[in-house]
Design an enzyme around this catalytic site. Structure first.
Site, PDB file in Angstrom:
ATOM      1  N   LYS A   1      -0.836  -4.435  -8.710  1.00 25.50           N
ATOM      2  CA  LYS A   1      -0.937  -5.470  -9.739  1.00 25.50           C
ATOM      3  C   LYS A   1      -1.010  -6.871  -9.138  1.00 25.50           C
ATOM      4  O   LYS A   1      -1.232  -7.836  -9.848  1.00 25.50           O
ATOM      5  CB  LYS A   1       0.270  -5.389 -10.678  1.00 25.50           C
ATOM      6  CG  LYS A   1       0.221  -4.247 -11.662  1.00 25.50           C
ATOM      7  CD  LYS A   1       1.242  -4.520 -12.753  1.00 25.50           C
ATOM      8  CE  LYS A   1       1.507  -3.318 -13.602  1.00 25.50           C
ATOM      9  NZ  LYS A   1       2.527  -3.621 -14.625  1.00 25.50           N
TER      10      LYS A   1
ATOM     11  N   HIS B   1       0.840  -1.203   0.000  1.00 26.45           N
ATOM     12  CA  HIS B   1       0.000   0.000   0.000  1.00 26.45           C
ATOM     13  C   HIS B   1       0.874   1.253   0.000  1.00 26.45           C
ATOM     14  O   HIS B   1       0.551   2.249  -0.652  1.00 26.45           O
ATOM     15  CB  HIS B   1      -0.903   0.020   1.238  1.00 26.45           C
ATOM     16  CG  HIS B   1      -1.903  -1.102   1.289  1.00 26.45           C
ATOM     17  ND1 HIS B   1      -1.782  -2.151   2.157  1.00 26.45           N
ATOM     18  CD2 HIS B   1      -3.031  -1.328   0.577  1.00 26.45           C
ATOM     19  CE1 HIS B   1      -2.797  -2.988   1.995  1.00 26.45           C
ATOM     20  NE2 HIS B   1      -3.573  -2.511   1.039  1.00 26.45           N
TER      21      HIS B   1
END
Ligand code: PAF
Length: 278
Positions: free
Chosen positions: A147, A34
C-alpha cells in the site's frame, strides 16, 4: 525453490501448480516490505510465485533505471527464506519478446495521469503493461502489492476489474522503520542527513489526517503540509486527499479517505500515504 528465467520455463513450472497460486511481483532490492507481501501470500496459498524484474517501461528518460539497485543474489536468499516455490528472474525477452517499444500496451485512463502520473509521465502505463504480461504468464489466483505504492495498487485493481480477470488484487499495509519512514528500495539513495529528516513526511501526513478528522478544511490542510515540507528542505510534487477506493477527490459524504504525498529529498523521490476515516 526453483528459479527460472524464460517464459517457457515459467509456464512449464506453473503447470505443476493448481489454481491456488499466489503471486508477488517485485523489482528486487528486496526489503522487509517485500517480505511482508511474501508472508501474506505464503499464508494464503498452496503455491507461491515471485518475480524480480526491473521494468524499463516504467522509468522516464531521466529517471534512475540504470542506478536502480540490482541485488539478485540477496533477493534469491530472501525469496528462498520467504518460502517462495518458484522465483522468476526474467530476461528482457521473456517479458518483451519483440522489445519494450513493440510490446502491446495496457493503459488505465485517467488515474494513470493523476497524482504521481502527472509528475512521471508514462510511468503507470509501464507498470500496467508489465503487470498485465506477468499476470498472463503466471495466471495467479491473487497478487499482492504494497500500500505504500497506493496509486499503483488501485490502478492494478482497476485494470483487473476492467479486463474481468479472475485475479484478487490484495493491498498489504506499509512496513515502516521504527521512526516511521516507509520502507522503500530507493531509501538507500538518502545520505545520513536526509535519512534523519525523511520520517517527517509520515509525521506530517499523520498530523494532517488528525486535523481533517477534527474538522479542518481539506484544501487548507493540503497547503499546510506542502509548505511544511518545503520549509524542511523537501521539494514536494503534491499533497492530496482522495477517496480510498478510486482516488477521486472526496465529496462531502465520503468517509474513507487517504492523504497521499510525493516529495524529493536530495536525489530520492519519497512517496507515502495514510488512510483514515472522517
Ligand atoms: O512495485 C513494483 O515493484 C513494480 O512497480 C512492479 C509492480 C513489480 C511492476 O514492475
Amino acid at each position: 525453490m526453483k528459479i527460472v528465467t524464460s517464459a517457457v520455463e515459467l509456464q512449464a513450472a506453473r503447470r505443476a501448480f493448481d489454481a491456488d497460486t499466489g503471486f508477488v511481483p517485485t523489482m528486487g532490492g528486496l526489503h522487509r516490505g517485500h517480505e511482508a507481501l511474501m508472508a501474506h501470500a505464503r499464508s494464503r496459498h498452496r503455491h507461491l510465485i515471485a518475480s524480480v524484474y526491473v521494468n524499463p517501461l516504467q522509468f522516464g528518460p531521466h529517471e534512475d533505471f540504470a542506478a536502480y539497485p540490482r541485488t539478485p543474489r540477496t533477493d534469491e536468499a530472501v525469496l528462498e527464506a520467504a518460502g517462495v516455490d518458484l522465483a522468476f528472474f526474467p530476461t528482457q525477452e521473456a517479458i518483451y519478446p519483440a522489445g519494450p517499444a513493440r510490446q502491446t500496451e495496457v493503459r488505465v485512463p485517467g488515474l494513470s495521469d493523476d497524482l504521481c502520473g502527472a509528475y512521471r509521465p508514462g510511468h503507470f502505463y509501464g507498470v500496467t503493461t508489465v503487470v498485465a504480461r506477468l499476470f498472463g504468464l503466471v495466471q495467479p489466483a491473487a497478487a499482492y502489492f504494497g500500500k505504500k505504492d497506493y496509486q499503483q495498487w488501485r490502478l492494478i485493481e482497476r485494470m483487473v476489474r476492467d479486463l474481468a480477470w479472475p485475479i484478487a488484487v490484495v493491498g498489504v499495509d506499509t512496513v515502516r522503520e521504527a521512526d516511521g519512514l516507509a520502507l522503500s528500495t530507493r531509501n538507500r539513495y538518502l545520505d545520513p542527513e536526509e535519512r534523519a529528516r525523511a520520517p517527517l513526511l509520515a509525521q506530517l501526513l499523520r498530523t494532517a489526517s488528525v486535523a481533517i478528522q477534527a474538522g479542518d478544511a481539506i484544501a487548507a490542510v493540503e497547503r499546510t503540509v506542502f509548505r511544511q515540507l518545503q520549509d524542511n528542505g523537501f521539494v514536494p510534487d503534491y499533497v492530496s486527499v482522495r477517496r480510498q477506493h478510486d482516488l477521486a477527490p472526496p465529496g462531502d459524504d465520503d468517509e474513507a479517505l487517504v492523504i497521499l504525498a510525493a516529495a524529493r529529498l536530495g536525489t530520492a523521490r519519497l512517496i507515502d500515504n495514510r488512510e483514515f476515516r472522517r
